[in-house]
Design an enzyme around this catalytic site. Structure first.
Site, short mmCIF file in Angstrom:
data_model
loop_
_atom_site.label_atom_id
_atom_site.label_comp_id
_atom_site.label_asym_id
_atom_site.label_seq_id
_atom_site.Cartn_x
_atom_site.Cartn_y
_atom_site.Cartn_z
N SER A 158 0.85 -1.22 -0.19
CA SER A 158 0.01 -0.24 -0.03
C SER A 158 0.91 1.26 -0.11
O SER A 158 0.16 2.50 -0.39
CB SER A 158 -1.07 -0.06 1.16
OG SER A 158 -2.17 -0.83 0.90
N LYS A 215 0.63 3.35 -3.11
CA LYS A 215 -0.63 4.14 -3.36
C LYS A 215 -0.41 5.67 -3.50
O LYS A 215 -0.59 6.28 -4.26
CB LYS A 215 -1.79 3.73 -2.30
CG LYS A 215 -2.38 2.39 -2.60
CD LYS A 215 -3.01 2.09 -1.22
CE LYS A 215 -4.00 0.75 -1.27
NZ LYS A 215 -4.77 0.36 -0.23
N TYR A 224 -1.80 -3.45 -11.06
CA TYR A 224 -1.75 -3.13 -9.45
C TYR A 224 -0.80 -4.03 -8.85
O TYR A 224 -0.39 -3.42 -7.88
CB TYR A 224 -3.35 -3.09 -8.97
CG TYR A 224 -3.47 -2.78 -7.73
CD1 TYR A 224 -3.53 -1.67 -7.30
CD2 TYR A 224 -3.61 -3.85 -6.84
CE1 TYR A 224 -3.66 -1.49 -5.68
CE2 TYR A 224 -3.88 -3.64 -5.48
CZ TYR A 224 -3.89 -2.56 -4.90
OH TYR A 224 -4.02 -2.37 -3.63
N TYR A 252 -4.41 3.57 7.40
CA TYR A 252 -5.72 2.86 7.38
C TYR A 252 -6.63 3.46 8.48
O TYR A 252 -6.56 4.55 8.74
CB TYR A 252 -5.77 1.08 7.42
CG TYR A 252 -4.62 0.59 6.67
CD1 TYR A 252 -4.54 1.01 5.26
CD2 TYR A 252 -3.77 -0.01 7.12
CE1 TYR A 252 -3.31 0.23 4.62
CE2 TYR A 252 -2.70 -0.71 6.60
CZ TYR A 252 -2.48 -0.50 5.12
OH TYR A 252 -1.47 -0.99 4.50
N VAL A 256 1.05 -3.78 3.80
CA VAL A 256 0.87 -5.19 4.60
C VAL A 256 2.12 -5.92 4.56
O VAL A 256 2.34 -6.83 5.09
CB VAL A 256 -0.24 -5.88 4.02
CG1 VAL A 256 -1.52 -5.33 4.49
CG2 VAL A 256 -0.07 -6.07 2.44
N1 LIG Z 1 -2.64 -2.78 2.97
C1 LIG Z 1 -1.95 -2.99 1.85
O1 LIG Z 1 -0.81 -3.09 1.78
C2 LIG Z 1 -2.85 -3.70 0.72
C3 LIG Z 1 -1.90 -3.96 -0.76
C4 LIG Z 1 -2.21 -5.26 -1.12
N2 LIG Z 1 -1.38 -5.28 -2.40
C5 LIG Z 1 -3.49 -5.44 -1.29
O2 LIG Z 1 -4.08 -4.87 -2.46
O3 LIG Z 1 -4.36 -6.18 -0.75
#
Ligand SMILES: NC(=O)CC[C@H](N)C(=O)O
Length: 324
Positions: free
Chosen positions: A65, A68, A193, A245, A263
């Site tokens: 994430s 992002k 993605y 988050y 994550v």
């Molecule tokens: N929270 C994350 O790091 C989520 C990223 C992960 N690639 C997903 O889309 O589930």
């Protein structure tokens, strides 16, 4: 002399590592399940081009994430604020990152922010280019400039592992497609993605990128703008409001540093005007943030008074008895 001291940092890392046993490595992406939960590394990059680090800083972490925020910076440059925020909102959700719940509540449908998966998928959709390869190439070129490291690439293994198991993200894509937020082939978007999320780097690279945001988008070495000031400002604001988050509020109160987690256990943090911080600690808490990384950042914020909201040095032992 740098205010951040190597021995002190190593001590903080050892302290924070004690919490690894309360965390859990993400395994819903099977390849991430291989990480060692007691791993913890950190790098702090300062504007004078110095790096102080502790732990094994040669270990690479996939962005997940964290990517992002970098994709968001790129599409803000590609399309401008107005177009981007027509497809994705600016408000925190209070829901887990992969939640589908709020998508039905906003009319006309649009993901609440670019840091939840639904919003991030809409952002990745907006990366300009004629093919997945070209779009990924543009994102990688941007990331390499931010990190000052031409070697950065993505992990094929992690990308493939997520691609094969990303059922929930596919369903978010179909929802977005139904509501006209995306109009590309879902498999192509998932391909891009998952490769974006699998871009990997060391915590030194992460810290360097954090420093670029901390310096309002300027290259710490040359002073050259790598993104407009407004783009850096928007990204840092999202880091504060949505970067951790549905733990972003508590993180803002306890630590107060614009940061984005993934994550994989990575955290990218930007202390405005002062430093960039990169952390890798794959033991996660129940919200999907690095548990050891947050403990470490809390210690740093208190020791060096890093909160952007002010507050002083706290000499009391924040660790106390070891408990979750
Ligand atoms: N929270 C994350 O790091 C989520 C990223 C992960 N690639 C997903 O889309 O589930």
């Amino acid at each position: 002399m740098n205010v951040y001291n190597q021995e002190e940092l190593a001590r903080f890392v050892e302290e924070a590592k004690q919490y690894a046993r309360y965390g859990k490595v993400a395994d819903y992406i099977p390849a991430l399940g291989k990480a060692n939960p007691s791993e913890l590394s950190i790098a702090i990059y300062t504007p004078d081009d110095e790096v102080v680090s502790a732990g094994d800083v040669t270990v690479k972490v996939t962005l997940q994430s964290i990517s992002k925020i970098l994709a968001l910076a790129l599409v803000l440059m590609d399309h401008g604020e107005d177009d981007v925020f027509r497809k994705v909102g600016m408000e925190p959700t209070g829901d887990p990152f992969n939640s589908i719940a709020k998508l039905e509540e906003v009319q006309p449908a649009k993901p609440l922010n670019p840091m939840i998966n639904a919003g991030a998928l809409a952002v990745t959709h907006m990366i300009r280019g004629r093919s997945v390869e070209e779009r990924l190439g543009r994102l990688l070129a941007f990331v390499r400039r931010l990190a000052g490291n031409e070697q950065i690439t993505y992990s094929k293994e992690v990308a493939q592992s997520e691609f094969e198991t990303a059922f929930l993200n596919r369903s978010l894509c179909y929802f977005l497609k139904q509501h006209g937020i995306i109009d590309e082939d879902v498999e192509e978007l998932m391909d891009l993605y998952t490769k974006q999320c699998a871009i990997e780097m060391t915590c030194i690279d992460l810290a360097r990128i954090g420093l670029v945001f901390a310096l309002d988008g300027r290259d710490p070495h040359s002073g050259e703008p790598l993104m407009p000031l407004d783009v850096a400002r928007i990204c840092k604001t999202f880091m504060v409001t949505c970067g951790m988050y549905n733990a972003s509020g508590e993180f803002a109160i306890k630590i107060g540093i614009p940061a984005k987690s993934g994550v994989s256990g990575g955290i990218l943090a930007a202390v405005p005007g002062r430093c960039g911080i990169g952390i890798f600690g794959p033991a996660l808490d129940e919200k999907g943030n690095s548990l050891t990384g947050i403990k470490l950042l809390e210690r740093l914020s208190k020791t060096y008074s890093l909160s952007i909201f002010g507050g002083g040095n706290d000499s009391e032992n924040i660790y106390g008895p070891v408990s979750p």
